[in-house]
Write an enzyme that holds these catalytic residues in place. Structure first.
Site, PDB file in Angstrom:
ATOM      1  N   ASN A  28       0.879  -1.178   0.000  1.00  0.00           N
ATOM      2  CA  ASN A  28       0.000   0.000   0.000  1.00  0.00           C
ATOM      3  C   ASN A  28       0.910   1.219   0.000  1.00  0.00           C
ATOM      4  OD1 ASN A  28      -1.827   2.018   0.406  1.00  0.00           O
ATOM      5  ND2 ASN A  28      -2.728   1.159   2.280  1.00  0.00           N
ATOM      6  N   HIS A  39     -13.323   2.381   0.440  1.00  0.00           N
ATOM      7  CA  HIS A  39     -13.342   1.331   1.476  1.00  0.00           C
ATOM      8  C   HIS A  39     -13.981   0.041   0.965  1.00  0.00           C
ATOM      9  CE1 HIS A  39     -13.447   4.482   4.985  1.00  0.00           C
ATOM     10  NE2 HIS A  39     -12.199   4.093   4.767  1.00  0.00           N
TER      11      HIS A  39
END
Ligand code: ADP
Length: 403
Positions: free
Chosen positions: A7, A182
């Protein structure tokens, strides 16, 4: 199968190495302050006795390529892998996948170009993700690379729900619509929730509430997202740590006219100075709880506003779904804050939602049910694991590739 999840942010790279056969984390860590003088890299390796081996390196890390090289060295030094090229796959988190990526994708030139093209929609995230992907390909040219988008899960939201009621050309020409975020977390906890209740995800209806620093609610019908609270950007919807969430846009016009704020200043105001922090000066829910306990009126107001907005979303998504099997709380606040759960679900018996305060006060690290026996809608707390979901999706694509 060994999968590395990356990430990449503008000045950091978070990573997790998974062994997918046993579904366990072999190592995880972070490289921080890339490009600054006080950069650091950390690795954490779970040991058999439940403890962790940790190692930290503090040295200048000039760029993402250097950051990834250090991650590789840390993994090698710790004996978890001998070389990044021995990995079976690398999964990259990408925030914005636009309308074209309805699923995760194997990285090729087209995928990289698309992520670049989408930079205008996610200027803070996509450039860093792309940089991470490029250096990762350079360092592990023989390892399949997969991108998993925060937006993909929401690609099933029908047009009448993802459109904004502004002139149509802004949709057709500028691609302005609700993308939602999300998604990896909402999907993961929905799957876990369905499994916990013994339901098939394909016929499972849930309202998932991801409450962290950023917060969003999603309405899931038959396992698919049909609406979500975040929009073109993560600013819309719930009240968050520093973001205002839903607001009359005219509030911003008014401030601009009154105080001469330009667009950049308004952007900072709405994204970084608002939400819980804007009301009570703090954006950390643990601190806010302490402030409330010590009688701070503003903290109490911020908390009441947070819970009220949440309750409105639970109500509206109950209407959207018709039949709700389950409400799921997740994220740092959703998993840990019993008061938020109790207050946002208070007086919702008409919607079939009834919390058992005793069960709600318990703590587990696995999914658990906090609704009463009589509650028509089950209410669950499900720890999220976006990294694991990225690893799962990476594995699935790689296995497809091998067939
Ligand atoms: P992020 O969105 O950055 O991933 P998290 O999901 O970790 O954030 O959530 C961060 C939020 O969770 C913070 O507001 C923090 O105060 C809150 N939080 C973490 N632990 C607790 C706890 N025990 N009780 C209440 N809130 C908590």
């Amino acid at each position: 199968m060994k999968i590395l999840v990356l990430n990449a942010g503008s000045s950091s790279i978070k990573y997790q190495l998974y062994d997918m056969a046993s579904v366990c984390v072999l190592a995880n860590g972070i490289v921080e302050q890339i490009g600054e003088t006080d950069s650091q890299a950390k690795i954490k390796i779970p040991q058999k006795d439940g403890a962790y081996f940790t190692k930290e390196r503090r040295e200048p890390i000039a760029c993402h390529a250097d950051g990834l090289a250090i991650i590789s060295e840390l993994l090698k030094e710790s004996g978890v892998i001998k070389d990044l090229n021995e990995l079976d796959g690398i999964g990259h988190r990408v925030v914005q996948g636009g309308s074209n990526f309805k699923e995760s994708a194997l990285v090729d030139e087209y995928v990289q170009n698309e992520i670049e093209r989408l930079i205008s929609l996610a200027p803070l995230h996509n450039p860093a993700h792309l940089e991470g992907i490029k250096v990762s390909i350079k360092q592990s040219p023989n390892v399949p690379q997969v991108v998993v988008f925060d937006t993909s899960f929401h690609s099933t939201i029908p047009q009448y729900a993802h459109m904004y009621a502004i002139p149509y050309k802004f949709y057709s020409e500028l691609k302005i619509k609700k993308y939602g975020f999300h998604g990896t977390s909402h999907y993961f906890v929905a799957k876990e929730g369905a499994k916990f209740l013994g339901c098939e995800i394909d016929s499972f209806n849930a309202i998932t509430l991801h409450l962290g620093n950023g917060a969003s609610a999603t309405a899931i019908k038959n396992g698919k997202s049909v609406d979500t609270s975040m929009g073109l950007t993560p600013l819309e919807g719930l009240i968050m740590g520093t973001r205002c969430g839903d607001i009359d846009p005219a509030v911003l016009f008014y401030i601009a006219r009154k105080l001469g704020y330009d667009v950049a200043r308004l952007d900072t105001l709405a994204n970084k100075e608002s939400g819980l922090k804007g009301i009570c000066g703090n954006n950390d829910m643990r601190e806010i709880n302490k402030m409330v306990e010590s009688g701070d009126e503003r903290a109490k107001l911020a908390l009441d506003m947070f819970n009220y907005r949440l309750k409105k979303y639970i109500g509206s998504y109950s209407a959207v779904l018709g039949r709700v099997d389950c409400v799921i709380f997740t994220g740092g606040i959703g998993e840990n804050d019993a008061n938020v759960r109790a207050n946002s679900c208070k007086d919702l018996e008409n919607l079939g939602i009834e919390i058992d305060l005793d069960k709600n006060s318990q703590r587990y690290s696995t999914p658990f049910c906090i609704s009463t026996e009589n509650s028509k809608v089950k209410v669950l707390v499900v720890p999220t694991n976006e990294e694991l979901e990225i690893a799962i999706q990476t594995q699935r694509l790689i296995e497809k590739l091998k067939k």
